[in-house]
Design an enzyme around this catalytic site. Sequence first.
Site, PDB file in Angstrom:
ATOM      1  N   SER A   1       3.492  -2.741  10.210  1.00  0.00           N
ATOM      2  CA  SER A   1       4.949  -2.742  10.361  1.00  0.00           C
ATOM      3  C   SER A   1       5.607  -4.045   9.901  1.00  0.00           C
ATOM      4  O   SER A   1       6.544  -4.524  10.537  1.00  0.00           O
ATOM      5  CB  SER A   1       5.332  -2.392  11.808  1.00  0.00           C
ATOM      6  OG  SER A   1       4.865  -1.089  12.132  1.00  0.00           O
TER       7      SER A   1
ATOM      8  N   GLY B   1       2.446   1.629  10.868  1.00  0.00           N
ATOM      9  CA  GLY B   1       3.370   2.753  10.783  1.00  0.00           C
ATOM     10  C   GLY B   1       4.079   3.063  12.089  1.00  0.00           C
ATOM     11  O   GLY B   1       4.709   4.105  12.225  1.00  0.00           O
TER      12      GLY B   1
ATOM     13  N   GLU C   1      -6.773   4.086   8.019  1.00  0.00           N
ATOM     14  CA  GLU C   1      -6.576   5.534   7.819  1.00  0.00           C
ATOM     15  C   GLU C   1      -7.836   6.163   7.241  1.00  0.00           C
ATOM     16  O   GLU C   1      -8.196   7.296   7.573  1.00  0.00           O
ATOM     17  CB  GLU C   1      -5.344   5.776   6.926  1.00  0.00           C
ATOM     18  CG  GLU C   1      -4.063   5.514   7.705  1.00  0.00           C
ATOM     19  CD  GLU C   1      -2.863   5.114   6.870  1.00  0.00           C
ATOM     20  OE1 GLU C   1      -2.889   5.263   5.635  1.00  0.00           O
ATOM     21  OE2 GLU C   1      -1.888   4.640   7.473  1.00  0.00           O
TER      22      GLU C   1
ATOM     23  N   LYS D   1       0.001   4.258  -0.123  1.00  0.00           N
ATOM     24  CA  LYS D   1      -0.649   5.418   0.516  1.00  0.00           C
ATOM     25  C   LYS D   1      -0.496   6.664  -0.364  1.00  0.00           C
ATOM     26  O   LYS D   1      -0.453   6.543  -1.578  1.00  0.00           O
ATOM     27  CB  LYS D   1      -0.078   5.642   1.917  1.00  0.00           C
ATOM     28  CG  LYS D   1      -0.026   4.372   2.739  1.00  0.00           C
ATOM     29  CD  LYS D   1       0.237   4.631   4.197  1.00  0.00           C
ATOM     30  CE  LYS D   1       0.451   3.316   4.913  1.00  0.00           C
ATOM     31  NZ  LYS D   1       0.218   3.397   6.329  1.00  0.00           N
TER      32      LYS D   1
ATOM     33  N   GLU E   1      -5.348  -5.630  10.270  1.00  0.00           N
ATOM     34  CA  GLU E   1      -4.334  -4.607  10.522  1.00  0.00           C
ATOM     35  C   GLU E   1      -4.616  -3.926  11.865  1.00  0.00           C
ATOM     36  O   GLU E   1      -5.406  -2.976  11.926  1.00  0.00           O
ATOM     37  CB  GLU E   1      -4.370  -3.554   9.413  1.00  0.00           C
ATOM     38  CG  GLU E   1      -4.081  -4.118   8.034  1.00  0.00           C
ATOM     39  CD  GLU E   1      -3.499  -3.042   7.135  1.00  0.00           C
ATOM     40  OE1 GLU E   1      -2.363  -3.222   6.694  1.00  0.00           O
ATOM     41  OE2 GLU E   1      -4.154  -2.022   6.913  1.00  0.00           O
TER      42      GLU E   1
ATOM     43  N   HIS F   1      -9.435   0.701   4.836  1.00  0.00           N
ATOM     44  CA  HIS F   1      -8.151   0.872   5.539  1.00  0.00           C
ATOM     45  C   HIS F   1      -8.376   1.741   6.781  1.00  0.00           C
ATOM     46  O   HIS F   1      -9.175   2.677   6.767  1.00  0.00           O
ATOM     47  CB  HIS F   1      -7.124   1.524   4.606  1.00  0.00           C
ATOM     48  CG  HIS F   1      -5.733   1.488   5.158  1.00  0.00           C
ATOM     49  ND1 HIS F   1      -5.291   2.393   6.097  1.00  0.00           N
ATOM     50  CD2 HIS F   1      -4.699   0.637   4.937  1.00  0.00           C
ATOM     51  CE1 HIS F   1      -4.040   2.099   6.418  1.00  0.00           C
ATOM     52  NE2 HIS F   1      -3.654   1.040   5.729  1.00  0.00           N
TER      53      HIS F   1
ATOM     54  N   ASN G   1       0.861  -1.188   0.000  1.00  0.00           N
ATOM     55  CA  ASN G   1       0.000   0.000   0.000  1.00  0.00           C
ATOM     56  C   ASN G   1       0.894   1.234   0.000  1.00  0.00           C
ATOM     57  O   ASN G   1       1.535   1.529   1.002  1.00  0.00           O
ATOM     58  CB  ASN G   1      -0.890  -0.042   1.260  1.00  0.00           C
ATOM     59  CG  ASN G   1      -1.673   1.234   1.450  1.00  0.00           C
ATOM     60  OD1 ASN G   1      -1.825   2.031   0.523  1.00  0.00           O
ATOM     61  ND2 ASN G   1      -2.190   1.440   2.656  1.00  0.00           N
TER      62      ASN G   1
END
Length: 251
Positions: free
Chosen positions: A214, A174, A98, A11, A168, A96, A9
């Site tokens: 990660s 991250g 985010e 992003k 996730e 996702h 991904n």
Amino acid sequence: MRKPVIAGNWKMYKLLDEAVETALSLKHSVANANHCEVIIAPVFTALKTVCDRLEGSNVKVAAQNCSTEQRHGAQTGEIAADMIKDVGASHVIVGHSERRQLYGETNEAVNLKAIACVNFGLTAIVCVGENLAQRESGRAETVVETQLSRSLEGLTVSDMERIIIAYEPVWAIGTGQTATPEQAQAMHQFIRSAVENLQGNEVAADTRILYGGSVKPDNISGLMAQADIDGALVGGASLDAASFAEIVNYK
Ligand code: PEP
């Protein structure tokens, strides 16, 4: 047998030239990776060019989002699933964390997006995962189960062939703080049993469940050794072709 999937991904990173350069470098370095499906998800502005440049390779292309709407219309800034299919992509990441956190994406929206993908012959990578407070208060499984059942609502057994689940944990995205292989395996096993409750044991046995959070070249093999981990959704470490290729070539 579930074929592993390693998806990157990207992003909101990479201008067009950078996206093409990374994609072409990756194409070369994973050319012999037949043990898994390799997918990259560039930004929308690079999607068609990257699809064109990867044609005939073993690297597939995903969008990072799509509209909840299946019909074209007055939806400024949105991109429909068939438009994504039209430029040569095969997958879409939906839900996702985010997007859930920053743009208020709900399970109901994720569900509509997954349905749109399936209806247009795309595979949806449906993301679920708890945040740190939810894990620490012992609610991780309930949260994930709710995300899963609502996001997959109305999908049939045959639709499920076009669904990949990505677990996730938000606290691992991250942050450099990966879930241990055992923590990830425990949740993947739970997710597979939740899919079994929703769709039966054949679907559960066939559904790929990816881990994301990660993932790096030095932790991928421990994760992939777990029985219910069928691949990875990789953020930061997918931006560099060499490190992503190392993850792809984990065995
Ligand atoms: C992601 O963006 O889905 C992700 C897992 O990011 P990272 O690998 O950087 O944690």
